[in-house]
Design a protein around this motif. Structure first.
Motif, PDB file in Angstrom:
ATOM      1  N   LYS A 142       9.801  -7.965  21.784  1.00  0.00           N
ATOM      2  CA  LYS A 142       8.263  -7.851  21.789  1.00  0.00           C
ATOM      3  C   LYS A 142       7.911  -6.500  21.693  1.00  0.00           C
ATOM      4  CE  LYS A 142       6.425 -10.425  25.146  1.00  0.00           C
ATOM      5  NZ  LYS A 142       5.461 -10.950  26.020  1.00  0.00           N
ATOM      6  N   GLN A 143       8.488  -5.581  22.104  1.00  0.00           N
ATOM      7  CA  GLN A 143       7.911  -4.105  21.872  1.00  0.00           C
ATOM      8  C   GLN A 143       8.473  -3.710  20.438  1.00  0.00           C
ATOM      9  OE1 GLN A 143      10.521  -2.057  24.701  1.00  0.00           O
ATOM     10  NE2 GLN A 143       9.580  -2.906  26.528  1.00  0.00           N
ATOM     11  N   ASP A 144       9.426  -4.157  19.898  1.00  0.00           N
ATOM     12  CA  ASP A 144       9.697  -3.753  18.468  1.00  0.00           C
ATOM     13  C   ASP A 144       8.328  -4.442  17.486  1.00  0.00           C
ATOM     14  OD1 ASP A 144      11.745  -2.451  18.861  1.00  0.00           O
ATOM     15  OD2 ASP A 144      13.293  -4.070  18.591  1.00  0.00           O
ATOM     16  N   PHE A 145       8.207  -5.619  17.622  1.00  0.00           N
ATOM     17  CA  PHE A 145       7.139  -6.275  17.134  1.00  0.00           C
ATOM     18  C   PHE A 145       5.696  -5.726  17.279  1.00  0.00           C
ATOM     19  CE2 PHE A 145       9.668 -10.546  16.728  1.00  0.00           C
ATOM     20  CZ  PHE A 145      10.418 -10.059  15.604  1.00  0.00           C
ATOM     21  N   ALA A 146       5.438  -5.173  18.597  1.00  0.00           N
ATOM     22  CA  ALA A 146       4.136  -4.461  18.523  1.00  0.00           C
ATOM     23  C   ALA A 146       4.018  -3.029  17.901  1.00  0.00           C
ATOM     24  CB  ALA A 146       4.129  -4.264  20.343  1.00  0.00           C
ATOM     25  N   ALA A 147       5.187  -2.562  17.997  1.00  0.00           N
ATOM     26  CA  ALA A 147       5.363  -1.177  17.052  1.00  0.00           C
ATOM     27  C   ALA A 147       5.060  -1.484  15.476  1.00  0.00           C
ATOM     28  CB  ALA A 147       6.511  -0.545  17.075  1.00  0.00           C
ATOM     29  N   ILE A 148       5.698  -2.595  15.036  1.00  0.00           N
ATOM     30  CA  ILE A 148       5.662  -3.045  13.684  1.00  0.00           C
ATOM     31  C   ILE A 148       4.226  -3.333  13.291  1.00  0.00           C
ATOM     32  CG2 ILE A 148       6.193  -4.937  12.072  1.00  0.00           C
ATOM     33  CD1 ILE A 148       8.771  -4.814  13.232  1.00  0.00           C
ATOM     34  N   ARG A 149       3.575  -4.294  14.249  1.00  0.00           N
ATOM     35  CA  ARG A 149       2.369  -4.612  14.053  1.00  0.00           C
ATOM     36  C   ARG A 149       1.136  -3.373  13.912  1.00  0.00           C
ATOM     37  NH1 ARG A 149       3.649  -8.498  18.197  1.00  0.00           N
ATOM     38  NH2 ARG A 149       4.232 -10.448  17.115  1.00  0.00           N
ATOM     39  N   LYS A 150       1.481  -2.405  14.914  1.00  0.00           N
ATOM     40  CA  LYS A 150       0.695  -1.181  14.953  1.00  0.00           C
ATOM     41  C   LYS A 150       0.855  -0.239  13.886  1.00  0.00           C
ATOM     42  CE  LYS A 150      -0.081   2.930  17.820  1.00  0.00           C
ATOM     43  NZ  LYS A 150       0.280   3.685  18.948  1.00  0.00           N
ATOM     44  N   ASN A 151       2.070  -0.243  13.233  1.00  0.00           N
ATOM     45  CA  ASN A 151       2.403   0.664  11.866  1.00  0.00           C
ATOM     46  C   ASN A 151       1.669   0.022  10.826  1.00  0.00           C
ATOM     47  OD1 ASN A 151       3.755   2.388  13.524  1.00  0.00           O
ATOM     48  ND2 ASN A 151       5.863   1.496  12.980  1.00  0.00           N
ATOM     49  N   ALA A 152       1.679  -1.372  10.862  1.00  0.00           N
ATOM     50  CA  ALA A 152       1.342  -2.234   9.426  1.00  0.00           C
ATOM     51  C   ALA A 152      -0.284  -2.043   9.660  1.00  0.00           C
ATOM     52  CB  ALA A 152       1.619  -3.746   9.566  1.00  0.00           C
ATOM     53  N   SER A 153      -0.948  -2.253  10.735  1.00  0.00           N
ATOM     54  CA  SER A 153      -2.162  -2.167  10.911  1.00  0.00           C
ATOM     55  C   SER A 153      -2.957  -0.822  10.213  1.00  0.00           C
ATOM     56  CB  SER A 153      -2.820  -2.267  12.333  1.00  0.00           C
ATOM     57  OG  SER A 153      -2.503  -3.539  12.704  1.00  0.00           O
ATOM     58  N   ALA A 154      -2.114   0.369  10.653  1.00  0.00           N
ATOM     59  CA  ALA A 154      -2.655   1.757  10.460  1.00  0.00           C
ATOM     60  C   ALA A 154      -2.538   1.909   8.963  1.00  0.00           C
ATOM     61  CB  ALA A 154      -1.602   2.526  11.055  1.00  0.00           C
ATOM     62  N   VAL A 155      -1.625   1.130   8.216  1.00  0.00           N
ATOM     63  CA  VAL A 155      -1.594   1.343   6.717  1.00  0.00           C
ATOM     64  C   VAL A 155      -2.511  -0.026   5.811  1.00  0.00           C
ATOM     65  CG1 VAL A 155       0.243   1.236   4.808  1.00  0.00           C
ATOM     66  CG2 VAL A 155       0.507   2.335   6.950  1.00  0.00           C
ATOM     67  N   ALA A 156      -2.320  -1.210   6.301  1.00  0.00           N
ATOM     68  CA  ALA A 156      -2.808  -2.124   5.757  1.00  0.00           C
ATOM     69  C   ALA A 156      -4.501  -2.109   5.666  1.00  0.00           C
ATOM     70  CB  ALA A 156      -2.458  -3.570   6.213  1.00  0.00           C
ATOM     71  N   ASN A 183       0.759  -1.272  -0.059  1.00  0.00           N
ATOM     72  CA  ASN A 183       0.228   0.033  -0.038  1.00  0.00           C
ATOM     73  C   ASN A 183       0.819   1.263  -0.065  1.00  0.00           C
ATOM     74  OD1 ASN A 183      -2.297  -1.188  -0.011  1.00  0.00           O
ATOM     75  ND2 ASN A 183      -2.942  -1.005   2.225  1.00  0.00           N
ATOM     76  N   LEU A 184       2.091   1.062   0.568  1.00  0.00           N
ATOM     77  CA  LEU A 184       2.953   2.207   0.597  1.00  0.00           C
ATOM     78  C   LEU A 184       3.793   2.391  -0.614  1.00  0.00           C
ATOM     79  CD1 LEU A 184       4.121   2.223   4.325  1.00  0.00           C
ATOM     80  CD2 LEU A 184       2.865   3.985   3.155  1.00  0.00           C
ATOM     81  N   THR A 185       4.059   1.071  -1.264  1.00  0.00           N
ATOM     82  CA  THR A 185       4.973   1.079  -2.459  1.00  0.00           C
ATOM     83  C   THR A 185       4.397   1.561  -3.700  1.00  0.00           C
ATOM     84  OG1 THR A 185       6.162  -0.835  -1.328  1.00  0.00           O
ATOM     85  CG2 THR A 185       6.268  -0.411  -3.763  1.00  0.00           C
ATOM     86  N   LYS A 186       3.154   1.242  -3.845  1.00  0.00           N
ATOM     87  CA  LYS A 186       2.290   1.696  -5.161  1.00  0.00           C
ATOM     88  C   LYS A 186       2.246   3.230  -5.222  1.00  0.00           C
ATOM     89  CE  LYS A 186      -1.904   1.299  -7.507  1.00  0.00           C
ATOM     90  NZ  LYS A 186      -3.072   0.751  -8.027  1.00  0.00           N
ATOM     91  N   PRO A 187       2.242   4.150  -4.104  1.00  0.00           N
ATOM     92  CA  PRO A 187       2.024   5.565  -4.741  1.00  0.00           C
ATOM     93  C   PRO A 187       3.479   5.978  -5.065  1.00  0.00           C
ATOM     94  CG  PRO A 187       1.701   5.328  -2.202  1.00  0.00           C
ATOM     95  CD  PRO A 187       1.262   4.074  -2.925  1.00  0.00           C
ATOM     96  N   CYS A 188       4.519   5.400  -4.363  1.00  0.00           N
ATOM     97  CA  CYS A 188       5.953   5.683  -4.605  1.00  0.00           C
ATOM     98  C   CYS A 188       6.213   5.255  -6.188  1.00  0.00           C
ATOM     99  CB  CYS A 188       7.071   4.904  -3.452  1.00  0.00           C
ATOM    100  SG  CYS A 188       8.671   5.104  -4.076  1.00  0.00           S
ATOM    101  N   MET A 189       5.863   4.122  -6.434  1.00  0.00           N
ATOM    102  CA  MET A 189       5.976   3.659  -7.647  1.00  0.00           C
ATOM    103  C   MET A 189       5.266   4.703  -8.702  1.00  0.00           C
ATOM    104  SD  MET A 189       7.951   1.090  -7.972  1.00  0.00           S
ATOM    105  CE  MET A 189       7.662   0.170  -9.517  1.00  0.00           C
ATOM    106  N   VAL A 190       4.083   5.036  -8.448  1.00  0.00           N
ATOM    107  CA  VAL A 190       3.363   6.023  -9.471  1.00  0.00           C
ATOM    108  C   VAL A 190       4.098   7.203  -9.727  1.00  0.00           C
ATOM    109  CG1 VAL A 190       1.281   7.193  -9.833  1.00  0.00           C
ATOM    110  CG2 VAL A 190       1.083   4.762  -8.936  1.00  0.00           C
ATOM    111  N   SER A 191       4.564   7.609  -8.559  1.00  0.00           N
ATOM    112  CA  SER A 191       5.233   9.257  -8.493  1.00  0.00           C
ATOM    113  C   SER A 191       6.440   8.919  -9.519  1.00  0.00           C
ATOM    114  CB  SER A 191       5.590   9.295  -7.046  1.00  0.00           C
ATOM    115  OG  SER A 191       6.709   8.753  -6.491  1.00  0.00           O
TER     116      SER A 191
END
Length: 331
Positions: free
Chosen positions: A314-328, A88-96
């Motif tokens: 565990k904290q790192d993965f929690a942050a990754i999951r949160k960031n991914a959920s906000a975009v996916a 989802n983040l890659t596509k607009p970059c490619m379009v640009s």
């Protein structure tokens, strides 16, 4: 197809296969392990519940039994969410960059595949599978390929050279890149460092790996240590006695699984008969539950011992999951 070489060592291999790279382009540099406990599972049965369950039921659902270190890994669902967010983040970059018709391939559901790998942590135990494939797991031509599949986890896809350069920041036609010069497309547009995919991944993960190598090491260590646990040694001996009564001479189920006589691309009648007997003896001595309980205790001790190093994971993965959920996209 699975030769004896590919089959041999499946016990140990499946401990780390789950933490292997899920996609060559999609997560390169961010993955190491479907360990075997990558799938986020329901809580395991208590010992009393296991004792009360019918033996046929107690032998099923290995992937449904979590291990303590699972809390320090990404699940199949986590990987899917990450992949969705990444694209989802890659596509607009490619379009640009001028790729206005860029469409990523479908992100496959990895949960089932990761579960199949986890099922094999303690070897063959399903009677139906043993009767069909011997010691050759069903995922040998499905899940293992899905996990090794490049790009987005779906069907393999070939990128055009310019598209690949924009995606990865690396020219397809050369192996070495001048790190001092930012890569440019034939149109003259500069490609962001790491390409559109690398840029997207960094936004989601903050540069953190999707698989922590220390956790992978502990996951393998717990498996190796479990083989020396007195409970496992004892149940292996019971299993060996059971197999001997059926006409087979093996000290451990690992020896049976890795029998060099089981060669070729298709399981022989001898291999199938051996695997079938193996499954029967595992059920008779309750080997899977004993082994799982022993390794669960070992991992708990390892977590206590290395808590200071594991807590940030565990904290790192929690942050990754949160960031991914906000975009996916929401499921």
């Amino acid at each position: 197809m699975t030769t004896s070489k590919g089959k041999a060592g499946l016990f140990a291999a499946c401990v780390v296969l789950a933490t292997a790279s899920l996609s060559a382009c999609g997560t390169e540099g961010h993955t190491p392990e479907k360990s075997a406990g990558v799938v986020r599972q329901q809580a395991p049965q208590t010992n009393e519940e296991e004792k009360d369950a019918p033996q046929s039921e107690r032998q099923h659902g290995v992937s449904a039994r979590s291990l303590p270190l699972d809390e320090y890994k990404m699940s199949g669902a986590d990987y899917v969410k990450f992949e969705q967010a990444k694209w989802n983040l890659t596509k607009p970059c490619m379009v640009s960059l001028g790729f206005k018709d860029f469409t990523p391939t479908h992100v496959a559901d990895l949960d089932a595949d990761m579960g199949e790998l986890n099922e094999r942590r303690y070897g063959t135990y399903d009677a139906d599978q043993a009767a069909k494939n011997g010691y050759r797991p069903a995922f040998s031509t499905s899940a293992s390929n899905a996990i090794a599949m490049p790009r987005s986890g779906g069907e393999s896809r070939e990128w055009a050279p310019q598209e690949y350069l924009a995606l990865t920041g690396t020219p397809m036609e050369q192996t070495e890149v001048d790190q001092k010069t930012a890569p440019r497309l034939s149109t003259g547009r500069s490609v962001p460092e790491g390409g559109c995919i690398g840029q997207a991944m960094d936004k989601i993960s903050g540069g953190k790996p999707l698989v922590n190598t220390f956790v992978t090491e502990l996951n393998s260590q717990s498996y190796d240590d479990s083989l020396k646990d007195e409970r496992v040694v004892e149940v292996f001996a019971k299993w060996s006695t059971c197999m001997s009564a059926k006409g087979y001479s093996y000290s451990t189920p690992i020896d049976a699984n890795n029998d060099r006589g089981f060669t070729g691309d298709v399981a022989s009648s001898k291999e199938i008969a051996t695997a079938t007997a193996d499954v029967s003896c595992k059920a008779e001595v309750d080997l899977i539950n004993v082994w799982h309980a022993a390794e669960r205790d070992i991992q708990n001790r390892l977590i206590v011992k290395h808590n200071a190093k594991l807590s940030p994971v565990k904290q790192d993965f929690a942050a990754i999951r949160k960031n991914a959920s906000a975009v996916a996209p929401s499921q």
